[in-house]
Motif scaffolding. Structure first.
Motif, PDB file in Angstrom:
ATOM      1  N   TYR A   2      79.514  91.576   9.889  1.00  0.00           N
ATOM      2  CA  TYR A   2      78.896  90.677  11.115  1.00  0.00           C
ATOM      3  C   TYR A   2      77.478  90.465  10.794  1.00  0.00           C
ATOM      4  CZ  TYR A   2      77.422  89.598  15.714  1.00  0.00           C
ATOM      5  OH  TYR A   2      77.246  88.763  16.825  1.00  0.00           O
ATOM      6  N   GLN A   3      76.625  91.445  10.193  1.00  0.00           N
ATOM      7  CA  GLN A   3      75.189  91.063   9.951  1.00  0.00           C
ATOM      8  C   GLN A   3      75.167  90.037   8.897  1.00  0.00           C
ATOM      9  OE1 GLN A   3      72.572  94.556   9.389  1.00  0.00           O
ATOM     10  NE2 GLN A   3      74.511  95.588   9.918  1.00  0.00           N
ATOM     11  N   LEU A   4      76.131  89.865   7.919  1.00  0.00           N
ATOM     12  CA  LEU A   4      76.158  88.909   6.924  1.00  0.00           C
ATOM     13  C   LEU A   4      76.411  87.468   7.162  1.00  0.00           C
ATOM     14  CD1 LEU A   4      78.576  90.605   3.992  1.00  0.00           C
ATOM     15  CD2 LEU A   4      75.914  90.186   4.098  1.00  0.00           C
ATOM     16  N   ILE A   5      76.997  87.450   8.464  1.00  0.00           N
ATOM     17  CA  ILE A   5      77.041  86.211   9.043  1.00  0.00           C
ATOM     18  C   ILE A   5      75.801  85.542   9.131  1.00  0.00           C
ATOM     19  CG2 ILE A   5      77.820  84.941  11.301  1.00  0.00           C
ATOM     20  CD1 ILE A   5      80.013  87.078  11.716  1.00  0.00           C
ATOM     21  N   HIS A   6      74.752  86.108   9.775  1.00  0.00           N
ATOM     22  CA  HIS A   6      73.302  85.738  10.039  1.00  0.00           C
ATOM     23  C   HIS A   6      72.519  85.143   8.793  1.00  0.00           C
ATOM     24  CE1 HIS A   6      74.144  86.657  14.234  1.00  0.00           C
ATOM     25  NE2 HIS A   6      74.507  87.684  14.021  1.00  0.00           N
ATOM     26  N   LEU A   7      73.063  86.129   7.884  1.00  0.00           N
ATOM     27  CA  LEU A   7      72.504  85.728   6.350  1.00  0.00           C
ATOM     28  C   LEU A   7      72.942  84.582   5.803  1.00  0.00           C
ATOM     29  CD1 LEU A   7      71.777  89.430   5.361  1.00  0.00           C
ATOM     30  CD2 LEU A   7      69.841  88.044   5.756  1.00  0.00           C
ATOM     31  N   PHE A   8      74.183  84.704   5.736  1.00  0.00           N
ATOM     32  CA  PHE A   8      74.953  83.698   4.633  1.00  0.00           C
ATOM     33  C   PHE A   8      76.016  82.971   5.308  1.00  0.00           C
ATOM     34  CE2 PHE A   8      73.468  87.649   2.076  1.00  0.00           C
ATOM     35  CZ  PHE A   8      72.603  86.963   1.236  1.00  0.00           C
ATOM     36  N   GLY A   9      76.322  83.045   6.625  1.00  0.00           N
ATOM     37  CA  GLY A   9      77.160  82.315   7.268  1.00  0.00           C
ATOM     38  C   GLY A   9      77.067  80.933   7.387  1.00  0.00           C
ATOM     39  N   ARG A  10      78.416  80.179   7.202  1.00  0.00           N
ATOM     40  CA  ARG A  10      78.658  78.974   7.059  1.00  0.00           C
ATOM     41  C   ARG A  10      79.623  78.368   7.888  1.00  0.00           C
ATOM     42  NH1 ARG A  10      80.788  74.981   3.905  1.00  0.00           N
ATOM     43  NH2 ARG A  10      81.054  76.385   2.052  1.00  0.00           N
ATOM     44  N   LYS A  11      79.603  77.740   9.098  1.00  0.00           N
ATOM     45  CA  LYS A  11      80.774  77.414  10.033  1.00  0.00           C
ATOM     46  C   LYS A  11      81.614  76.414   9.113  1.00  0.00           C
ATOM     47  CE  LYS A  11      83.074  77.132  13.724  1.00  0.00           C
ATOM     48  NZ  LYS A  11      83.466  78.199  14.521  1.00  0.00           N
ATOM     49  N   VAL A  12      83.064  76.840   9.001  1.00  0.00           N
ATOM     50  CA  VAL A  12      83.949  75.932   8.254  1.00  0.00           C
ATOM     51  C   VAL A  12      85.068  75.891   9.438  1.00  0.00           C
ATOM     52  CG1 VAL A  12      83.430  76.484   5.977  1.00  0.00           C
ATOM     53  CG2 VAL A  12      85.002  77.904   7.362  1.00  0.00           C
ATOM     54  N   GLU A  13      86.099  74.969   9.227  1.00  0.00           N
ATOM     55  CA  GLU A  13      87.347  74.708  10.127  1.00  0.00           C
ATOM     56  C   GLU A  13      88.093  75.857  10.452  1.00  0.00           C
ATOM     57  OE1 GLU A  13      91.290  71.992  10.377  1.00  0.00           O
ATOM     58  OE2 GLU A  13      89.757  71.811   8.848  1.00  0.00           O
ATOM     59  N   ALA A  14      88.213  77.070   9.618  1.00  0.00           N
ATOM     60  CA  ALA A  14      89.190  78.348   9.988  1.00  0.00           C
ATOM     61  C   ALA A  14      88.044  79.300  10.362  1.00  0.00           C
ATOM     62  CB  ALA A  14      89.612  78.593   8.588  1.00  0.00           C
ATOM     63  N   GLY A  15      86.720  79.215  10.355  1.00  0.00           N
ATOM     64  CA  GLY A  15      85.949  80.257  10.704  1.00  0.00           C
ATOM     65  C   GLY A  15      84.528  80.148  10.142  1.00  0.00           C
ATOM     66  N   ILE A  16      84.052  81.162   9.760  1.00  0.00           N
ATOM     67  CA  ILE A  16      82.721  81.283   9.380  1.00  0.00           C
ATOM     68  C   ILE A  16      82.963  81.925   7.726  1.00  0.00           C
ATOM     69  CG2 ILE A  16      80.306  82.342   9.386  1.00  0.00           C
ATOM     70  CD1 ILE A  16      80.851  82.215  12.552  1.00  0.00           C
ATOM     71  N   LEU A  17      82.368  81.091   6.967  1.00  0.00           N
ATOM     72  CA  LEU A  17      82.620  81.498   5.526  1.00  0.00           C
ATOM     73  C   LEU A  17      81.306  82.336   5.306  1.00  0.00           C
ATOM     74  CD1 LEU A  17      83.920  81.306   2.784  1.00  0.00           C
ATOM     75  CD2 LEU A  17      82.531  79.298   2.175  1.00  0.00           C
ATOM     76  N   ILE A  18      81.151  83.514   4.606  1.00  0.00           N
ATOM     77  CA  ILE A  18      80.048  84.044   4.272  1.00  0.00           C
ATOM     78  C   ILE A  18      79.872  83.490   2.563  1.00  0.00           C
ATOM     79  CG2 ILE A  18      79.148  86.379   3.421  1.00  0.00           C
ATOM     80  CD1 ILE A  18      79.772  86.129   6.110  1.00  0.00           C
ATOM     81  N   ASP A  19      78.974  82.684   2.715  1.00  0.00           N
ATOM     82  CA  ASP A  19      78.858  81.605   1.517  1.00  0.00           C
ATOM     83  C   ASP A  19      77.923  82.284   0.230  1.00  0.00           C
ATOM     84  OD1 ASP A  19      79.014  79.516  -0.343  1.00  0.00           O
ATOM     85  OD2 ASP A  19      77.850  78.257   1.165  1.00  0.00           O
TER      86      ASP A  19
END
Length: 218
Positions: free
Chosen positions: A147-164
């Motif tokens: 969950y913390q990685l979402i705020h660091l590396f998250g990128r919104k994509v069609e299927a959800g949030i990609l930890i890029d």
């Protein structure tokens, strides 16, 4: 914190810039250093080595930030508070003698405010991480970390949030206080079966954010 002010201040002072490549170390825990480093661009990981030789990861940093400012302000040399390793292809740092940096801080009120905010933020982060480690089991620790990685590396994509950002099971184990990567693999497989995550091109795709959030809110 006003990162832009810090970067502009260092630029005006013509502070030298250095670059480090992926998986090279900027500092080693316990070794003396005389410089303060400020991350300008890139991704780094901070960690310490435990008594049994295992690496315990502290944090990823991917925004402009002071890296090594956790000791007194008068000593020319001080021991590094943790390992600092570059995780992006390349990272760029301002490097300034720590005594000179502190002289700038003492002369500039806004820079003083930045440093005070830095210490408050680091303390808050440390307490928060400790709470998550104490209140969650292995599965909860991994879920809260994702969950913390979402705020660091998250990128919104069609299927959800990609930890890029590619993160190994060894690194996840190091962040979550888990002794083996096999335990991490097992828990990630369970999360995939539950439809919480999916692996796409060796990156983690978050499908169910609310499932992860419950472990942060505990």
């Amino acid at each position: 914190m006003d990162n832009e002010y810090l970067l502009n201040f260092l630029k005006k002072k013509n502070v030298p810039i250095i670059q480090k490549k992926r998986h090279t170390y900027l500092a080693y825990y316990g070794l003396e250093q005389q410089d303060t480093y400020v991350l300008k661009e890139g991704v780094i990981k901070t960690s310490i080595i435990l008594h049994d030789g295992r690496e315990f990861n502290i944090s990823y940093i991917n925004t402009p930030d002071i890296i090594s400012l956790l000791k007194d302000e008068v000593s020319q040399y001080t021991s590094a508070p943790f390992n600092v390793r570059v995780e992006s292809d390349v990272a760029t740092f301002y490097r300034i003698p720590r005594v000179l940096f502190w002289s700038y801080v003492n002369q500039d009120q806004k820079l003083q405010d930045y440093v005070n905010a830095y210490y408050r933020e680091k303390l808050t982060e440390a307490i928060f991480r400790q709470q998550l480690m104490m209140m969650n089991g292995k599965t909860g620790a991994i879920c809260s970390f994702l969950y913390q990685l979402i705020h660091l590396f998250g990128r919104k994509v069609e299927a959800g949030i990609l930890i890029d950002f590619q993160i190994t099971n060894d690194d996840i184990a190091g962040f979550c206080g888990i002794s083996t990567r096999n335990s991490v693999s097992r828990i990630l497989c369970e999360l995939k079966k539950e439809g919480v995550i999916k692996i796409v091109n060796q990156k983690i795709l978050i499908l169910d954010i609310d499932y992860l959030k419950q472990y942060v809110q505990c």
